[in-house]
Enzyme design. Structure first.
Site, PDB file in Angstrom:
ATOM      1  CG  ASN A   9      -1.754   1.215   1.369  1.00  0.00           C
ATOM      2  OD1 ASN A   9      -1.795   2.053   0.462  1.00  0.00           O
ATOM      3  ND2 ASN A   9      -2.439   1.347   2.503  1.00  0.00           N
ATOM      4  CD1 TRP A  10       3.262   1.076  -3.100  1.00  0.00           C
ATOM      5  CD2 TRP A  10       3.306   2.430  -4.886  1.00  0.00           C
ATOM      6  NE1 TRP A  10       3.924   0.418  -4.107  1.00  0.00           N
ATOM      7  CE2 TRP A  10       3.971   1.225  -5.225  1.00  0.00           C
ATOM      8  CE3 TRP A  10       3.216   3.432  -5.863  1.00  0.00           C
ATOM      9  CZ2 TRP A  10       4.536   0.996  -6.480  1.00  0.00           C
ATOM     10  CZ3 TRP A  10       3.772   3.206  -7.120  1.00  0.00           C
ATOM     11  CH2 TRP A  10       4.428   1.999  -7.421  1.00  0.00           C
ATOM     12  CE  LYS A  11      -0.155   3.115   4.811  1.00  0.00           C
ATOM     13  NZ  LYS A  11      -0.059   3.180   6.262  1.00  0.00           N
ATOM     14  CG  HIS A  96      -5.735   1.825   5.312  1.00  0.00           C
ATOM     15  ND1 HIS A  96      -5.319   2.748   6.241  1.00  0.00           N
ATOM     16  CD2 HIS A  96      -4.697   0.978   5.121  1.00  0.00           C
ATOM     17  CE1 HIS A  96      -4.069   2.454   6.591  1.00  0.00           C
ATOM     18  NE2 HIS A  96      -3.671   1.388   5.927  1.00  0.00           N
ATOM     19  CD  GLU A  98      -2.922   5.379   6.847  1.00  0.00           C
ATOM     20  OE1 GLU A  98      -2.903   5.423   5.601  1.00  0.00           O
ATOM     21  OE2 GLU A  98      -2.010   4.849   7.516  1.00  0.00           O
ATOM     22  CD  GLU A 168      -3.266  -2.462   7.222  1.00  0.00           C
ATOM     23  OE1 GLU A 168      -2.170  -2.684   6.715  1.00  0.00           O
ATOM     24  OE2 GLU A 168      -3.915  -1.423   7.030  1.00  0.00           O
ATOM     25  N   GLY A 174       2.670   2.311  10.841  1.00  0.00           N
ATOM     26  CA  GLY A 174       3.603   3.425  10.716  1.00  0.00           C
ATOM     27  C   GLY A 174       4.295   3.805  12.011  1.00  0.00           C
ATOM     28  CB  SER A 214       5.503  -1.648  12.016  1.00  0.00           C
ATOM     29  OG  SER A 214       5.072  -0.329  12.273  1.00  0.00           O
ATOM     30  N   GLY A 235       3.056  -1.127   4.225  1.00  0.00           N
ATOM     31  CA  GLY A 235       3.061   0.306   3.932  1.00  0.00           C
ATOM     32  C   GLY A 235       4.464   0.771   3.593  1.00  0.00           C
ATOM     33  N   GLY A 236       5.140   1.360   4.560  1.00  0.00           N
ATOM     34  CA  GLY A 236       6.451   1.973   4.354  1.00  0.00           C
ATOM     35  C   GLY A 236       7.442   1.099   3.607  1.00  0.00           C
TER      36      GLY A 236
HETATM   37  P1  13P Z   1       3.200   0.438   7.629  1.00  0.00           P
HETATM   38  O1  13P Z   1       3.733  -0.845   7.051  1.00  0.00           O
HETATM   39  O2  13P Z   1       3.922   1.657   7.132  1.00  0.00           O
HETATM   40  O3  13P Z   1       3.098   0.368   9.119  1.00  0.00           O
HETATM   41  O4  13P Z   1       1.700   0.597   7.081  1.00  0.00           O
HETATM   42  C1  13P Z   1       0.848  -0.487   7.149  1.00  0.00           C
HETATM   43  C2  13P Z   1      -0.396  -0.160   6.409  1.00  0.00           C
HETATM   44  O5  13P Z   1      -1.170   0.683   6.815  1.00  0.00           O
HETATM   45  C3  13P Z   1      -0.650  -0.865   5.147  1.00  0.00           C
HETATM   46  O6  13P Z   1      -1.944  -0.635   4.690  1.00  0.00           O
END
Ligand code: 13P
Length: 251
Positions: A9-11, A96, A98, A168, A174, A214, A235-236
């Site tokens: 997930n590149w956000k 998600h 967010e 999640e 994050g 994470s 994510g990251g």
């Molecule tokens: P991180 O891997 O950056 O913690 O993000 C996870 C995430 O929200 C994937 O959708």
């Protein structure tokens, strides 16, 4: 049997040239090998059409990060499930944390999005997970169960079997604070039990449940080794091709 999946997930990261470069780099890395799991990337909307035209989408599935809860019409700034599908993408991340937190997405809104995604032959990657206060007060099973019930349990067994779930825990997203393998396994087993009670063992056993929060090359193996953890939503660590590939290679 259910599939193992690693999805990135590149956000809200990467301009179009940067996104194309990342997708192309990953495509090249995977071109000489056959990954032992399904690989999906979820770039921002505006990258989707260019990326599906550039990479081998049989090897790397492409996902949107969201879609509208309406079919079409006067909803300025929104992107419909049909539009996502027309780019060549085959998946959409929905629910998600967010989106729930910053954009007020409720279980009822998400139910509409799930319906429209399925209607347009997009596979939803549906996210669930508790916030820290809910973990600390011990109500995390109830929270996750009601997120699933509120947006997915209206589905027929046939439609539910098309869903990918992603657990999640919000406190792990994050933050660098990953759930322990035991915490992940405990929740994933609970989610599978919840699905079994509603749709039966066969569908529950065939549902892929990913872990997100994470997750990185150093901890992915331990997390994915658990019986009910079928891969990760990253994510990251999905923003660097080498890191993402290292996570794929844990399978
Ligand atoms: P991180 O891997 O950056 O913690 O993000 C996870 C995430 O929200 C994937 O959708």
């Amino acid at each position: 049997m259910r599939k193992n999946i690693v999805a990135g997930n590149w956000k809200m990261n990467k301009t179009l040239p940067e996104g194309l470069a990342l997708a192309t780099e990953l495509d090249k890395m995977l071109s000489g090998c056959q990954p032992k799991c399904e690989v999906i990337i979820a770039p921002p909307f505006i990258h989707l059409a260019s990326i599906t035209a550039t990479i081998d989408t049989k090897k790397i599935g492409v996902s949107a990060q969201n879609c509208a809860d309406k079919e079409s019409g006067a909803y300025t700034g929104e992107v419909s499930a049909a539009m996502v599908k027309s780019t060549g993408a085959n998946y959409v991340i929905l629910g998600h944390s967010e989106r729930r937190t910053y954009y007020g997405e409720t279980p009822a809104i998400l139910k509409e999005k799930v319906n429209l995604a399925l209607k347009n032959e997009l596979t939803p990657i549906f996210c669930i997970g508790e916030v820290l206060a809910e973990r600390e007060s011990g109500i995390y099973f109830d929270v996750v169960k009601s997120q699933i019930e509120g947006s997915l349990f209206h589905l027929s067994a046939e439609d539910f079997s098309k869903i990918i779930l992603a657990y999640e825990p919000v406190w792990a997203i994050g933050t660098g604070k990953t759930a322990t393998p035991q915490q992940a396994q405990e929740m994933h087993a609970f989610i599978r039990k919840t699905i079994t009670e509603k749709y039966g063992k066969n569908i529950a056993e065939n549902t892929s449940i990913l872990y997100g929060g994470s997750c990185n090359p150093a901890n992915a193996k331990e997390l994915f080794a658990n019986e009910d953890v079928d891969g990760g939503l990253i994510g990251g660590a999905s923003l660097k091709a080498a890191d993402f590939k290292a996570i794929i290679d844990t399978f």
